[in-house]
Write a protein that holds these residues in place. Structure first.
Motif, PDB file in Angstrom:
ATOM      1  N   ILE A  50       0.827  -1.217   0.000  1.00 55.12           N
ATOM      2  CA  ILE A  50       0.000   0.000   0.000  1.00 55.12           C
ATOM      3  C   ILE A  50       0.854   1.256   0.000  1.00 55.12           C
ATOM      4  N   GLU A  51       1.903   1.278   0.808  1.00 61.54           N
ATOM      5  CA  GLU A  51       2.669   2.520   0.976  1.00 61.54           C
ATOM      6  C   GLU A  51       3.501   2.886  -0.258  1.00 61.54           C
ATOM      7  N   LYS A  52       3.555   2.010  -1.246  1.00 61.98           N
ATOM      8  CA  LYS A  52       4.281   2.318  -2.486  1.00 61.98           C
ATOM      9  C   LYS A  52       3.417   3.076  -3.484  1.00 61.98           C
ATOM     10  N   ILE A  53       2.140   3.226  -3.175  1.00 64.26           N
ATOM     11  CA  ILE A  53       1.226   3.923  -4.089  1.00 64.26           C
ATOM     12  C   ILE A  53       1.307   5.419  -3.819  1.00 64.26           C
ATOM     13  N   GLU A  54       1.707   6.183  -4.812  1.00 61.57           N
ATOM     14  CA  GLU A  54       2.009   7.604  -4.618  1.00 61.57           C
ATOM     15  C   GLU A  54       0.765   8.474  -4.504  1.00 61.57           C
ATOM     16  N   ASN A  55      -0.333   8.063  -5.110  1.00 65.25           N
ATOM     17  CA  ASN A  55      -1.502   8.949  -5.198  1.00 65.25           C
ATOM     18  C   ASN A  55      -2.466   8.836  -4.025  1.00 65.25           C
ATOM     19  N   LEU A  56      -2.077   8.135  -2.980  1.00 67.02           N
ATOM     20  CA  LEU A  56      -2.947   8.020  -1.808  1.00 67.02           C
ATOM     21  C   LEU A  56      -2.922   9.296  -0.977  1.00 67.02           C
ATOM     22  N   ASN A  57      -3.916   9.431  -0.123  1.00 70.39           N
ATOM     23  CA  ASN A  57      -3.947  10.527   0.846  1.00 70.39           C
ATOM     24  C   ASN A  57      -2.818  10.289   1.854  1.00 70.39           C
ATOM     25  N   GLN A  58      -1.775  11.067   1.741  1.00 68.99           N
ATOM     26  CA  GLN A  58      -0.561  10.807   2.523  1.00 68.99           C
ATOM     27  C   GLN A  58      -0.757  11.039   4.029  1.00 68.99           C
ATOM     28  N   ASN A  59      -1.594  11.998   4.387  1.00 64.97           N
ATOM     29  CA  ASN A  59      -1.868  12.224   5.815  1.00 64.97           C
ATOM     30  C   ASN A  59      -2.582  11.024   6.411  1.00 64.97           C
ATOM     31  N   GLU A  60      -3.560  10.525   5.685  1.00 62.82           N
ATOM     32  CA  GLU A  60      -4.276   9.340   6.158  1.00 62.82           C
ATOM     33  C   GLU A  60      -3.348   8.123   6.189  1.00 62.82           C
ATOM     34  N   LEU A  61      -2.470   8.015   5.204  1.00 57.50           N
ATOM     35  CA  LEU A  61      -1.551   6.887   5.154  1.00 57.50           C
ATOM     36  C   LEU A  61      -0.628   6.889   6.368  1.00 57.50           C
ATOM     37  N   GLU A  62      -0.157   8.064   6.758  1.00 61.29           N
ATOM     38  CA  GLU A  62       0.703   8.148   7.941  1.00 61.29           C
ATOM     39  C   GLU A  62      -0.059   7.727   9.193  1.00 61.29           C
ATOM     40  N   SER A  63      -1.320   8.092   9.275  1.00 64.73           N
ATOM     41  CA  SER A  63      -2.149   7.685  10.416  1.00 64.73           C
ATOM     42  C   SER A  63      -2.373   6.174  10.393  1.00 64.73           C
ATOM     43  N   PHE A  64      -2.598   5.642   9.201  1.00 66.21           N
ATOM     44  CA  PHE A  64      -2.823   4.204   9.045  1.00 66.21           C
ATOM     45  C   PHE A  64      -1.593   3.406   9.484  1.00 66.21           C
ATOM     46  N   LYS A  65      -0.413   3.888   9.150  1.00 65.78           N
ATOM     47  CA  LYS A  65       0.829   3.185   9.481  1.00 65.78           C
ATOM     48  C   LYS A  65       1.061   3.103  10.981  1.00 65.78           C
ATOM     49  N   LYS A  66       0.467   4.018  11.733  1.00 61.06           N
ATOM     50  CA  LYS A  66       0.644   4.039  13.183  1.00 61.06           C
ATOM     51  C   LYS A  66      -0.319   3.104  13.916  1.00 61.06           C
ATOM     52  N   LEU A  67      -1.283   2.563  13.191  1.00 53.32           N
ATOM     53  CA  LEU A  67      -2.273   1.689  13.805  1.00 53.32           C
ATOM     54  C   LEU A  67      -1.685   0.312  14.105  1.00 53.32           C
ATOM     55  N   THR A  68      -2.258  -0.380  15.070  1.00 55.78           N
ATOM     56  CA  THR A  68      -1.881  -1.767  15.333  1.00 55.78           C
ATOM     57  C   THR A  68      -2.416  -2.654  14.197  1.00 55.78           C
ATOM     58  N   PHE A  69      -1.948  -3.883  14.135  1.00 51.14           N
ATOM     59  CA  PHE A  69      -2.447  -4.804  13.110  1.00 51.14           C
ATOM     60  C   PHE A  69      -3.953  -5.000  13.247  1.00 51.14           C
ATOM     61  N   ASP A  70      -4.430  -5.131  14.490  1.00 55.09           N
ATOM     62  CA  ASP A  70      -5.868  -5.321  14.702  1.00 55.09           C
ATOM     63  C   ASP A  70      -6.658  -4.117  14.218  1.00 55.09           C
ATOM     64  N   GLU A  71      -6.131  -2.919  14.456  1.00 54.54           N
ATOM     65  CA  GLU A  71      -6.831  -1.707  14.030  1.00 54.54           C
ATOM     66  C   GLU A  71      -6.841  -1.579  12.509  1.00 54.54           C
ATOM     67  N   ARG A  72      -5.770  -1.981  11.864  1.00 47.33           N
ATOM     68  CA  ARG A  72      -5.717  -1.931  10.400  1.00 47.33           C
ATOM     69  C   ARG A  72      -6.737  -2.889   9.775  1.00 47.33           C
ATOM     70  N   ASP A  73      -7.011  -3.988  10.468  1.00 45.34           N
ATOM     71  CA  ASP A  73      -7.959  -4.974   9.947  1.00 45.34           C
ATOM     72  C   ASP A  73      -9.348  -4.394   9.740  1.00 45.34           C
ATOM     73  N   PHE A  74      -9.690  -3.356  10.506  1.00 46.84           N
ATOM     74  CA  PHE A  74     -11.057  -2.831  10.466  1.00 46.84           C
ATOM     75  C   PHE A  74     -11.094  -1.348  10.070  1.00 46.84           C
ATOM     76  N   TYR A  75      -9.982  -0.893   9.523  1.00 49.94           N
ATOM     77  CA  TYR A  75      -9.868   0.477   9.025  1.00 49.94           C
ATOM     78  C   TYR A  75     -10.631   0.610   7.705  1.00 49.94           C
ATOM     79  N   ASP A  76     -11.278   1.747   7.512  1.00 50.91           N
ATOM     80  CA  ASP A  76     -11.989   2.025   6.267  1.00 50.91           C
ATOM     81  C   ASP A  76     -10.981   2.497   5.225  1.00 50.91           C
ATOM     82  N   MET A  77     -10.603   1.613   4.322  1.00 54.93           N
ATOM     83  CA  MET A  77      -9.559   1.912   3.333  1.00 54.93           C
ATOM     84  C   MET A  77      -9.942   3.041   2.375  1.00 54.93           C
ATOM     85  N   GLU A  78     -11.221   3.334   2.261  1.00 55.81           N
ATOM     86  CA  GLU A  78     -11.626   4.419   1.367  1.00 55.81           C
ATOM     87  C   GLU A  78     -11.135   5.781   1.860  1.00 55.81           C
ATOM     88  N   LYS A  79     -10.734   5.855   3.117  1.00 53.96           N
ATOM     89  CA  LYS A  79     -10.171   7.105   3.639  1.00 53.96           C
ATOM     90  C   LYS A  79      -8.846   7.453   2.964  1.00 53.96           C
TER      91      LYS A  79
END
Length: 300
Positions: free
Chosen positions: A221-250
């Protein structure tokens, strides 16, 4: 699936052509044959009209049955006893001729996930891929959870004029998102899909994670340049369990829609089996990808 043809059928002239129809599936490697009555090959009514290739097939099946201690999944007989996995040869032919159905909420996107698992888990996916290539599996689009029951009923209706209850002929699995927002959420079965599948002998797999997109590993995921970078940084800080239920459309932007573009990532060569397993090792079902393939294989 391993098929046994009851010996009595080989001595009934009206079943000679029907037996050949079943054996054609064995010859095409769609099913395997349990065969333990060698005398049939040369002494039955069927043997007088049998093609040479079918006799050779029975010899091979006889040896394989003895050496491999095989157990059959269904037996074709004179009468139906479906509770004991016994079909009349007429109903057995309908059952064996039928495609295997994979019912998905959105076949365009969700099929990428299934095909990705088949590709990455080559051993478990080999037979499924062969069935797909031969068009013995049909992937059905249900248009969301609300359409699953209607779509399954549509397929079931094609057997309404046959002698058994229509669900007896259908081999199918429903695979759908959990849509859970948190790990401890209960699955909301507002459409009644769970009891419907139970009543109609349909396999069901509800994903442990929120949606198929949550099975993509972070390193892809993090290799995709056109993603919302602020959201991506927040996503990277989540635990594995939290990432499992994250809304990827963000993570979507005007230039990149995750709902439309993420599914194709499951087909990328860069995505490896090891990456998928690592992304699932913390789950209640760490072997969930293999479990999904095992369920599909059980129908073949």
């Amino acid at each position: 699936m391993i098929i046994k043809i009851n010996s009595n059928l080989f001595n009934q002239a009206e079943n000679v052509t029907k037996i050949d129809l079943v054996l054609s599936h064995i010859l095409n490697r769609r099913y395997n044959l349990f065969f333990d009555d060698e005398d049939i090959i040369d002494t039955s009514i069927w043997s007088n009209e049998a093609r040479t290739q079918y006799k050779e097939l029975l010899y091979e099946a006889f040896v394989a049955t003895l050496q491999g201690s095989l157990k059959h999944d269904i037996e074709l007989k004179e009468n139906d006893n479906v509770a004991e996995n016994e079909f009349s040869i007429d109903n057995g032919i309908i059952f064996l001729n039928s495609e295997v159905f994979i019912f998905l909420e959105n076949a365009t996107y969700d099929s990428c996930f299934i095909k990705g698992l088949i590709t990455k888990f080559k051993t478990k996916g080999k037979k499924i891929q062969s069935f797909l290539d031969q068009k013995w599996i049909r992937i059905e689009n249900c248009g969301g959870k609300g359409g699953i029951i209607n779509q399954v009923n549509h397929i079931l209706s094609s057997y309404n004029n046959d002698s058994l209850e229509n669900f007896r002929y259908l081999r199918g699995i429903v695979i759908m998102d959990s849509d859970k927002k948190h790990k401890d959420d209960s699955y909301n079965d507002e459409n009644g899909i769970i009891p419907f599948c139970d009543e109609n002998n349909i396999l069901l797999h509800i994903l442990e994670k929120r949606e198929i997109e949550n099975y993509l590993p972070l390193e892809l995921i993090e290799k995709i340049e056109n993603l919302n970078q602020n959201e991506l940084e927040s996503f990277k800080k989540l635990t594995f369990d939290e990432r499992d239920f994250y809304d990827m459309e963000k993570l979507s932007t005007r230039d990149y829609n995750t709902k439309q573009n993420f599914p194709s990532l499951f087909l990328e060569e860069e995505l490896l089996q090891e990456m998928i397993l690592k992304n699932c090792e913390h789950q209640n079902l760490p072997n969930e990808p293999q479990l999904i393939l095992n369920k599909i294989n059980s129908l073949l």
